[in-house]
Design a protein around this motif. Structure first.
Motif, PDB file in Angstrom:
ATOM      1  N   GLU A  21       0.835  -1.204   0.000  1.00 20.96           N
ATOM      2  CA  GLU A  21       0.000   0.000   0.000  1.00 20.96           C
ATOM      3  C   GLU A  21       0.871   1.255   0.000  1.00 20.96           C
ATOM      4  O   GLU A  21       0.604   2.203  -0.741  1.00 20.96           O
ATOM      5  CB  GLU A  21      -0.941   0.006   1.203  1.00 20.96           C
ATOM      6  N   LEU A  22       1.902   1.285   0.840  1.00 16.99           N
ATOM      7  CA  LEU A  22       2.791   2.443   0.855  1.00 16.99           C
ATOM      8  C   LEU A  22       3.462   2.612  -0.502  1.00 16.99           C
ATOM      9  O   LEU A  22       3.544   3.723  -1.027  1.00 16.99           O
ATOM     10  CB  LEU A  22       3.848   2.297   1.951  1.00 16.99           C
ATOM     11  N   ALA A  23       3.914   1.515  -1.083  1.00 12.19           N
ATOM     12  CA  ALA A  23       4.563   1.573  -2.401  1.00 12.19           C
ATOM     13  C   ALA A  23       3.614   2.138  -3.449  1.00 12.19           C
ATOM     14  O   ALA A  23       3.991   2.994  -4.256  1.00 12.19           O
ATOM     15  CB  ALA A  23       5.043   0.183  -2.799  1.00 12.19           C
ATOM     16  N   ARG A  24       2.374   1.691  -3.429  1.00 11.88           N
ATOM     17  CA  ARG A  24       1.390   2.181  -4.392  1.00 11.88           C
ATOM     18  C   ARG A  24       1.198   3.684  -4.239  1.00 11.88           C
ATOM     19  O   ARG A  24       1.207   4.431  -5.219  1.00 11.88           O
ATOM     20  CB  ARG A  24       0.055   1.459  -4.202  1.00 11.88           C
ATOM     21  N   ARG A  25       1.057   4.135  -3.011  1.00  9.61           N
ATOM     22  CA  ARG A  25       0.831   5.556  -2.758  1.00  9.61           C
ATOM     23  C   ARG A  25       2.056   6.407  -3.097  1.00  9.61           C
ATOM     24  O   ARG A  25       1.919   7.577  -3.430  1.00  9.61           O
ATOM     25  CB  ARG A  25       0.437   5.774  -1.294  1.00  9.61           C
ATOM     26  N   ALA A  26       3.250   5.807  -2.982  1.00 11.47           N
ATOM     27  CA  ALA A  26       4.492   6.537  -3.281  1.00 11.47           C
ATOM     28  C   ALA A  26       4.921   6.381  -4.734  1.00 11.47           C
ATOM     29  O   ALA A  26       5.885   7.005  -5.161  1.00 11.47           O
ATOM     30  CB  ALA A  26       5.607   6.055  -2.356  1.00 11.47           C
ATOM     31  N   GLY A  27       4.216   5.536  -5.485  1.00 12.54           N
ATOM     32  CA  GLY A  27       4.539   5.348  -6.893  1.00 12.54           C
ATOM     33  C   GLY A  27       5.816   4.582  -7.129  1.00 12.54           C
ATOM     34  O   GLY A  27       6.601   4.917  -8.011  1.00 12.54           O
ATOM     35  N   MET A  28       6.033   3.541  -6.315  1.00 12.85           N
ATOM     36  CA  MET A  28       7.225   2.711  -6.479  1.00 12.85           C
ATOM     37  C   MET A  28       6.855   1.264  -6.191  1.00 12.85           C
ATOM     38  O   MET A  28       5.747   0.986  -5.753  1.00 12.85           O
ATOM     39  CB  MET A  28       8.352   3.184  -5.550  1.00 12.85           C
ATOM     40  N   GLY A  29       7.781   0.374  -6.425  1.00 18.11           N
ATOM     41  CA  GLY A  29       7.529  -1.042  -6.199  1.00 18.11           C
ATOM     42  C   GLY A  29       7.627  -1.425  -4.732  1.00 18.11           C
ATOM     43  O   GLY A  29       8.364  -0.802  -3.958  1.00 18.11           O
ATOM     44  N   GLN A  30       6.900  -2.458  -4.351  1.00 19.52           N
ATOM     45  CA  GLN A  30       6.921  -2.954  -2.973  1.00 19.52           C
ATOM     46  C   GLN A  30       8.325  -3.398  -2.577  1.00 19.52           C
ATOM     47  O   GLN A  30       8.750  -3.199  -1.436  1.00 19.52           O
ATOM     48  CB  GLN A  30       5.915  -4.090  -2.816  1.00 19.52           C
ATOM     49  N   SER A  31       9.069  -3.964  -3.502  1.00 20.77           N
ATOM     50  CA  SER A  31      10.422  -4.414  -3.180  1.00 20.77           C
ATOM     51  C   SER A  31      11.329  -3.230  -2.829  1.00 20.77           C
ATOM     52  O   SER A  31      12.248  -3.369  -2.021  1.00 20.77           O
ATOM     53  CB  SER A  31      11.014  -5.220  -4.338  1.00 20.77           C
ATOM     54  N   HIS A  32      11.047  -2.072  -3.413  1.00 23.31           N
ATOM     55  CA  HIS A  32      11.825  -0.869  -3.089  1.00 23.31           C
ATOM     56  C   HIS A  32      11.552  -0.453  -1.639  1.00 23.31           C
ATOM     57  O   HIS A  32      12.473  -0.118  -0.896  1.00 23.31           O
ATOM     58  CB  HIS A  32      11.471   0.254  -4.059  1.00 23.31           C
ATOM     59  N   VAL A  33      10.293  -0.482  -1.229  1.00 26.49           N
ATOM     60  CA  VAL A  33       9.937  -0.154   0.155  1.00 26.49           C
ATOM     61  C   VAL A  33      10.606  -1.149   1.097  1.00 26.49           C
ATOM     62  O   VAL A  33      11.157  -0.759   2.132  1.00 26.49           O
ATOM     63  CB  VAL A  33       8.403  -0.139   0.359  1.00 26.49           C
ATOM     64  N   LEU A  34      10.596  -2.421   0.748  1.00 25.92           N
ATOM     65  CA  LEU A  34      11.246  -3.450   1.561  1.00 25.92           C
ATOM     66  C   LEU A  34      12.726  -3.120   1.755  1.00 25.92           C
ATOM     67  O   LEU A  34      13.232  -3.158   2.882  1.00 25.92           O
ATOM     68  CB  LEU A  34      11.085  -4.824   0.906  1.00 25.92           C
ATOM     69  N   ARG A  35      13.422  -2.781   0.681  1.00 25.22           N
ATOM     70  CA  ARG A  35      14.847  -2.465   0.774  1.00 25.22           C
ATOM     71  C   ARG A  35      15.093  -1.234   1.652  1.00 25.22           C
ATOM     72  O   ARG A  35      16.027  -1.209   2.444  1.00 25.22           O
ATOM     73  CB  ARG A  35      15.450  -2.274  -0.615  1.00 25.22           C
ATOM     74  N   VAL A  36      14.235  -0.232   1.523  1.00 24.14           N
ATOM     75  CA  VAL A  36      14.367   0.966   2.367  1.00 24.14           C
ATOM     76  C   VAL A  36      14.198   0.582   3.827  1.00 24.14           C
ATOM     77  O   VAL A  36      15.000   0.959   4.683  1.00 24.14           O
ATOM     78  CB  VAL A  36      13.348   2.048   1.964  1.00 24.14           C
ATOM     79  N   GLU A  37      13.164  -0.196   4.136  1.00 24.22           N
ATOM     80  CA  GLU A  37      12.895  -0.588   5.518  1.00 24.22           C
ATOM     81  C   GLU A  37      13.993  -1.474   6.081  1.00 24.22           C
ATOM     82  O   GLU A  37      14.211  -1.500   7.288  1.00 24.22           O
ATOM     83  CB  GLU A  37      11.533  -1.280   5.619  1.00 24.22           C
ATOM     84  N   GLN A  38      14.693  -2.197   5.226  1.00 26.16           N
ATOM     85  CA  GLN A  38      15.785  -3.060   5.671  1.00 26.16           C
ATOM     86  C   GLN A  38      17.094  -2.298   5.837  1.00 26.16           C
ATOM     87  O   GLN A  38      18.082  -2.861   6.264  1.00 26.16           O
ATOM     88  CB  GLN A  38      15.981  -4.220   4.699  1.00 26.16           C
ATOM     89  N   GLY A  39      17.114  -1.023   5.480  1.00 31.10           N
ATOM     90  CA  GLY A  39      18.284  -0.203   5.712  1.00 31.10           C
ATOM     91  C   GLY A  39      19.215  -0.054   4.536  1.00 31.10           C
ATOM     92  O   GLY A  39      20.356   0.392   4.703  1.00 31.10           O
ATOM     93  N   SER A  40      18.778  -0.400   3.343  1.00 32.85           N
ATOM     94  CA  SER A  40      19.615  -0.206   2.160  1.00 32.85           C
ATOM     95  C   SER A  40      19.845   1.275   1.922  1.00 32.85           C
ATOM     96  O   SER A  40      19.077   2.124   2.373  1.00 32.85           O
ATOM     97  CB  SER A  40      18.926  -0.805   0.922  1.00 32.85           C
ATOM     98  N   ASP A  41      20.907   1.574   1.195  1.00 28.81           N
ATOM     99  CA  ASP A  41      21.146   2.965   0.798  1.00 28.81           C
ATOM    100  C   ASP A  41      19.933   3.471   0.040  1.00 28.81           C
ATOM    101  O   ASP A  41      19.341   2.750  -0.755  1.00 28.81           O
ATOM    102  CB  ASP A  41      22.381   3.070  -0.087  1.00 28.81           C
TER     103      ASP A  41
END
Length: 106
Positions: A21-41
Motif C-alpha cells: 500500500e505504501l509503495a502504491r501511494r508513493a509510486g514505487m515497487g513494494q520491493s523498493h519499500v522493503l529495501r528501504v525498511e531493511q536499511g539499504s542505501d
C-alpha cells in the motif's frame, strides 16, 4: 540508513498500511519499500516520496533531542487517533531522523 528504514516502517505500520500500500501511494515497487525498511542505501528523493505518501515530512535532528522530538511526535499522532511510532520494544534510541506528520486527518 537502518534508522531511516525503521522510521519508515514505524510510520507505515502506524498508518495500518502494508508495504504494498505504501509503495502504491508513493509510486514505487513494494520491493523498493522493503529495501528501504531493511536499511539499504536510499536517495533523498525516495525518502521524500515515502514521506509525502505518509502525509509527513523528514526532519533532521541532533541525536540529543531526537527522543524528545519522537515523544512530541507520538503525542501529535495520539491526538489524531493513531498509535505511537516507537518500535516494538518502545525504543527510539539513536534516532537521527524522525518523521513529522503533517496530515490533517487520520
Amino acid at each position: 540508513m537502518m534508522e531511516m528504514g525503521k522510521t519508515i516502517r514505524r510510520a507505515r505500520r502506524a498508518m495500518g498500511w502494508t508495504q504494498r500500500e505504501l509503495a502504491r501511494r508513493a509510486g514505487m515497487g513494494q520491493s523498493h519499500v522493503l529495501r528501504v525498511e531493511q536499511g539499504s542505501d536510499v536517495r533523498l528523493s525516495t525518502l521524500q516520496r515515502l514521506a509525502e505518501a505518509l502525509g509527513a515530512e523528514w526532519v533532521m535532528l541532533p541525536r540529543q533531542i531526537s527522543n524528545m522530538a519522537q515523544h512530541m511526535g507520538d503525542l501529535a499522532w495520539q491526538r489524531m487517533g493513531r498509535p505511537n511510532m516507537t518500535d516494538e520494544e518502545g525504543s527510539t534510541e539513536d534516532m537521527l531522523f524522525t518523521i513529522e506528520n503533517t496530515a490533517e486527518e487520520p
